[in-house]
Enzyme design. Structure first.
Site, PDB file in Angstrom:
ATOM      1  N   TYR A  26       0.836  -1.210   0.000  1.00  0.00           N
ATOM      2  CA  TYR A  26       0.000   0.000   0.000  1.00  0.00           C
ATOM      3  C   TYR A  26       0.869   1.257   0.000  1.00  0.00           C
ATOM      4  CZ  TYR A  26       0.799   0.358   5.036  1.00  0.00           C
ATOM      5  OH  TYR A  26       1.390   0.478   6.265  1.00  0.00           O
ATOM      6  N   ARG A 173       4.393   8.924   4.306  1.00  0.00           N
ATOM      7  CA  ARG A 173       3.340   9.511   5.147  1.00  0.00           C
ATOM      8  C   ARG A 173       1.984   9.255   4.495  1.00  0.00           C
ATOM      9  NH1 ARG A 173       6.118  15.328   6.584  1.00  0.00           N
ATOM     10  NH2 ARG A 173       6.840  14.813   8.720  1.00  0.00           N
ATOM     11  N   LYS A 225       9.687  10.844  11.554  1.00  0.00           N
ATOM     12  CA  LYS A 225       8.489  10.017  11.318  1.00  0.00           C
ATOM     13  C   LYS A 225       8.091   9.258  12.585  1.00  0.00           C
ATOM     14  CE  LYS A 225       5.087   7.773   9.611  1.00  0.00           C
ATOM     15  NZ  LYS A 225       4.936   6.856   8.490  1.00  0.00           N
ATOM     16  N   ASN A 229       4.496  10.163  15.097  1.00  0.00           N
ATOM     17  CA  ASN A 229       3.448   9.197  15.473  1.00  0.00           C
ATOM     18  C   ASN A 229       3.477   8.855  16.948  1.00  0.00           C
ATOM     19  OD1 ASN A 229       2.320   9.228  12.982  1.00  0.00           O
ATOM     20  ND2 ASN A 229       3.290   7.347  12.244  1.00  0.00           N
ATOM     21  N   ARG A 232       1.561  11.531  18.655  1.00  0.00           N
ATOM     22  CA  ARG A 232       0.095  11.347  18.621  1.00  0.00           C
ATOM     23  C   ARG A 232      -0.320  10.291  19.645  1.00  0.00           C
ATOM     24  NH1 ARG A 232      -3.950  13.173  15.625  1.00  0.00           N
ATOM     25  NH2 ARG A 232      -5.648  11.811  14.904  1.00  0.00           N
ATOM     26  N   GLY A 276      -5.850   1.958  17.054  1.00  0.00           N
ATOM     27  CA  GLY A 276      -5.513   0.917  16.064  1.00  0.00           C
ATOM     28  C   GLY A 276      -4.787   1.520  14.875  1.00  0.00           C
ATOM     29  N   CYS A 279       0.152   2.399  11.905  1.00  0.00           N
ATOM     30  CA  CYS A 279       1.377   3.115  12.267  1.00  0.00           C
ATOM     31  C   CYS A 279       1.432   3.582  13.715  1.00  0.00           C
ATOM     32  CB  CYS A 279       1.635   4.266  11.323  1.00  0.00           C
ATOM     33  SG  CYS A 279       0.215   5.222  10.931  1.00  0.00           S
ATOM     34  N   LYS A 282       2.617   1.128  16.279  1.00  0.00           N
ATOM     35  CA  LYS A 282       3.940   0.539  16.001  1.00  0.00           C
ATOM     36  C   LYS A 282       5.069   1.558  16.142  1.00  0.00           C
ATOM     37  CE  LYS A 282       4.893  -0.121  11.523  1.00  0.00           C
ATOM     38  NZ  LYS A 282       6.081   0.478  10.911  1.00  0.00           N
ATOM     39  N   ARG A 351      -6.799  -3.169  10.564  1.00  0.00           N
ATOM     40  CA  ARG A 351      -5.476  -3.510  11.153  1.00  0.00           C
ATOM     41  C   ARG A 351      -5.359  -3.006  12.576  1.00  0.00           C
ATOM     42  NH1 ARG A 351      -1.746  -1.868   6.122  1.00  0.00           N
ATOM     43  NH2 ARG A 351      -3.542  -0.536   5.790  1.00  0.00           N
ATOM     44  N   ARG A 423     -16.939   6.073  22.067  1.00  0.00           N
ATOM     45  CA  ARG A 423     -16.414   7.195  21.275  1.00  0.00           C
ATOM     46  C   ARG A 423     -17.240   8.463  21.468  1.00  0.00           C
ATOM     47  NH1 ARG A 423     -11.225   5.754  19.610  1.00  0.00           N
ATOM     48  NH2 ARG A 423     -11.248   3.530  19.177  1.00  0.00           N
TER      49      ARG A 423
HETATM   50  N1  SAJ Z   1      -7.577   7.932  18.012  1.00  0.00           N
HETATM   51  C1  SAJ Z   1      -8.058   8.218  19.294  1.00  0.00           C
HETATM   52  N2  SAJ Z   1      -8.110   9.515  19.700  1.00  0.00           N
HETATM   53  C2  SAJ Z   1      -7.704  10.537  18.887  1.00  0.00           C
HETATM   54  C3  SAJ Z   1      -7.207  10.225  17.596  1.00  0.00           C
HETATM   55  C4  SAJ Z   1      -7.158   8.916  17.176  1.00  0.00           C
HETATM   56  O1  SAJ Z   1      -8.442   7.319  20.052  1.00  0.00           O
HETATM   57  O2  SAJ Z   1      -7.803  11.699  19.291  1.00  0.00           O
HETATM   58  C5  SAJ Z   1      -7.489   6.535  17.581  1.00  0.00           C
HETATM   59  C6  SAJ Z   1      -8.315   6.243  16.336  1.00  0.00           C
HETATM   60  O3  SAJ Z   1      -9.602   5.815  16.694  1.00  0.00           O
HETATM   61  C7  SAJ Z   1      -7.515   5.118  15.683  1.00  0.00           C
HETATM   62  C8  SAJ Z   1      -6.074   5.409  16.068  1.00  0.00           C
HETATM   63  O4  SAJ Z   1      -6.140   6.281  17.202  1.00  0.00           O
HETATM   64  O5  SAJ Z   1      -7.891   3.856  16.216  1.00  0.00           O
HETATM   65  C9  SAJ Z   1      -5.249   6.066  14.966  1.00  0.00           C
HETATM   66  O6  SAJ Z   1      -6.000   7.152  14.487  1.00  0.00           O
HETATM   67  P1  SAJ Z   1      -5.283   8.320  13.589  1.00  0.00           P
HETATM   68  O7  SAJ Z   1      -6.301   9.416  13.440  1.00  0.00           O
HETATM   69  O8  SAJ Z   1      -3.969   8.654  14.151  1.00  0.00           O
HETATM   70  O9  SAJ Z   1      -5.158   7.654  12.135  1.00  0.00           O
HETATM   71  P2  SAJ Z   1      -3.932   6.862  11.506  1.00  0.00           P
HETATM   72  O10 SAJ Z   1      -3.540   5.710  12.342  1.00  0.00           O
HETATM   73  O11 SAJ Z   1      -4.318   6.581  10.106  1.00  0.00           O
HETATM   74  O12 SAJ Z   1      -2.722   7.920  11.576  1.00  0.00           O
HETATM   75  C10 SAJ Z   1      -2.322   8.585  10.406  1.00  0.00           C
HETATM   76  C11 SAJ Z   1      -0.890   8.968  10.638  1.00  0.00           C
HETATM   77  N3  SAJ Z   1      -0.410   9.487   9.389  1.00  0.00           N
HETATM   78  C12 SAJ Z   1       0.702   8.915   8.862  1.00  0.00           C
HETATM   79  O13 SAJ Z   1       1.330   8.027   9.403  1.00  0.00           O
HETATM   80  C13 SAJ Z   1       1.119   9.488   7.564  1.00  0.00           C
HETATM   81  C14 SAJ Z   1      -0.787  10.029  11.713  1.00  0.00           C
HETATM   82  O14 SAJ Z   1       0.574  10.511  11.731  1.00  0.00           O
HETATM   83  C15 SAJ Z   1      -1.689  11.183  11.410  1.00  0.00           C
HETATM   84  O15 SAJ Z   1      -1.609  12.112  12.502  1.00  0.00           O
HETATM   85  C16 SAJ Z   1      -3.124  10.674  11.307  1.00  0.00           C
HETATM   86  O16 SAJ Z   1      -3.157   9.735  10.214  1.00  0.00           O
HETATM   87  C17 SAJ Z   1      -4.061  11.844  11.003  1.00  0.00           C
HETATM   88  O17 SAJ Z   1      -3.838  12.905  11.635  1.00  0.00           O
HETATM   89  O18 SAJ Z   1      -4.994  11.637  10.223  1.00  0.00           O
END
Ligand code: SAJ
Length: 454
Positions: A26, A173, A225, A229, A232, A276, A279, A282, A351, A423
């Protein structure tokens, strides 16, 4: 600048360079297709024969909705700019080789497993042309290019990095569902072994990246990178920690968060039923692993944040058991309806989904569990069918369909109108007027008086 690099930069500028792409998943496939769409010849290498066959037939093997990807793969295979192969020897013609292979962490010790990366470097080393440039796009622990990639390439090629060939790291990213959009729009950190290498790398990325190209060194790129993450993950863990405190003292974390975020410079993220995806769970471990060498730095904050977030699905399980018991229902006789299997709202990607963590936590504790998810094939269907006759519904993902649900209808169809909202999708008023008894994650442990339990 070395003559090799200068010549490579010129060929990239003209579009006459040949680019290899190791890993057509992907990340690798959209990258290969985008580079090929700029008129550069791309040779894509993957272990999976069926994936190679699909790509050469002009189709994308990537699951889920990826706007534009199928069309792009069809276009660049038809034009001959992209060809996929399982034979690493075919990379011998490449002047520049990109690597996007899996870099997982072990489930038990959370240490990186770089077997796929090592294998890719061995394949590349055996065919690497003098003056070739290798760019690692996989997310790796800081220090990996120096300690694993370069030695593996030097051993397999009997050449010297920085002299006979060059190495860079430009972490991907991407986000499922927005692969091409992210690759085109998002800024990229372009880490070169030397400033000259970084500049030549930027010549390639400028052909298809509209975002900013931040040129730097390899170690900084590895740190950026994994740090973005981990940042976050730690912030989500903080929100979950406050949610637990609010539950225990009888407060509402969603109100607390709303007012906290009115304070300048605050941006408390959302508590929830877990973290979940491919990235965020992990990359913090990849960052922490860099510091676990002897004389290591104490990375307890990163580790503890992972444990806090990974404990959230089981916490939802506790809320379910409490609500059932307080409503006079034996958990062992209860039928549950879990709403949401994907890891993210309005996504089909499962995932590391927190819902799997909840199912594991509830295993053997309840009579029956049905799962619904409008985006995940095996859980599609009418929400009312999945909820009908259930004793408790559990909202694990904030899919738009659930926000629009007819709560009164759901309550009527259930055997007992109980709901756990992981949620905070529904307001207390909406739940009360629909006749539910409920618990919302992060809201004090009172079970509101209200609905009759038959
Ligand atoms: N989640 C929470 N609370 C939050 C934000 C997310 O519980 O405030 C949970 C979501 O439900 C999910 C998980 O965390 O299960 C991850 O959510 P995510 O919004 O971080 O989405 P991802 O995993 O697709 O993260 C990607 C990452 N982008 C890349 O790796 C290029 C992350 O760095 C970005 O910050 C995120 O997208 C984004 O902001 O959309």
């Amino acid at each position: 600048m070395s003559e090799h690099l200068q010549a490579l930069g010129a060929r990239l500028e003209q579009g006459s360079a040949v680019v290899g792409q190791v890993g057509l998943g992907y990340v690798g496939l959209p990258v290969a297709a985008l580079i090929a769409s700029t008129g550069i010849e791309v040779i894509g290498l993957d272990l999976k024969e069926d994936r190679v066959r699909t790509i050469n037939a002009g189709r994308s093997p990537i699951e889920g909705e990826e706007p534009g990807l199928e069309e792009l793969v069809s276009e660049v295979t038809r034009s001959g700019h992209l060809r996929a192969t399982t034979d690493a020897a075919d990379l011998g013609r490449a002047d520049l080789i990109m690597v996007a292979v899996e870099t997982p962490v072990d489930d038990s010790d959370h240490r990186p497993r770089f077997a796929a990366l090592r294998a890719a470097c061995a394949d590349i080393g055996r065919v690497l042309k003098p003056g070739g440039l290798v760019i690692i796009e996989s997310t790796v622990s800081p220090g990996t290019v120096d300690r694993i990639v370069i030695p593996a390439l030097e051993a397999a090629s009997s050449q010297r990095a920085g002299v006979d060939f060059f190495v860079g790291h430009c972490p991907e990213r991407v986000m499922p569902g927005r692969l091409l959009q992210n690759l085109r729009e998002m800024s990229r950190v372009v880490g070169g072994q030397t400033p000259e290498v970084a500049r030549v790398m930027a010549t390639l990325y400028r052909r298809y990246v509209r975002g900013q190209l931040d040129v730097t060194d390899v170690l900084t790129a590895e740190l950026v990178k994994t740090t973005e993450n981990a940042y976050r993950d730690v912030n989500i863990a903080f929100a979950n920690q406050v949610a637990m405190i609010c539950e225990s003292v009888g407060a509402d974390v969603w109100k607390v968060r709303e007012f906290v975020n009115k304070s300048p410079g605050r941006n408390m993220l959302l508590p929830g039923g877990g973290v979940g995806g491919h990235c965020i769970p992990k990359d913090p471990w990849l960052l922490a692993a860099a510091a676990l060498e002897p004389g290591a730095v104490d990375v307890r904050l990163i580790e503890a944040s992972r444990y806090v977030n990974d404990a959230m699905p089981a916490h939802v399980g506790r809320l379910v058991r409490e609500l059932l018991s307080e409503s006079g229902i034996e958990p062992a006789e209860a039928r549950l309806a879990i709403l949401g299997a994907a890891y993210l709202e309005d996504s089909d990607d499962t995932r590391n989904s927190p819902t799997q963590g909840l199912l594991d936590a509830l295993a053997g504790q309840v009579a029956e569990v049905a799962v619904h998810d409008p985006f995940v094939a095996e859980y599609r269907g009418a929400l009312t069918d999945v909820v009908r006759g259930a004793d408790c519904a559990v909202v694990m993902v904030a899919h738009s369909e659930y926000r629009r649900a007819d709560l009164a209808r759901l309550a009527q169809d259930m055997r007992n109108p109980l709901l756990v909202d992981a949620r905070c999708v529904f307001s207390p008023d909406a739940l009360a007027s629909a006749g539910f008894r409920w618990r919302t994650l992060g809201v004090g442990g009172r079970v509101p008086e209200g609905a009759l339990i038959d």
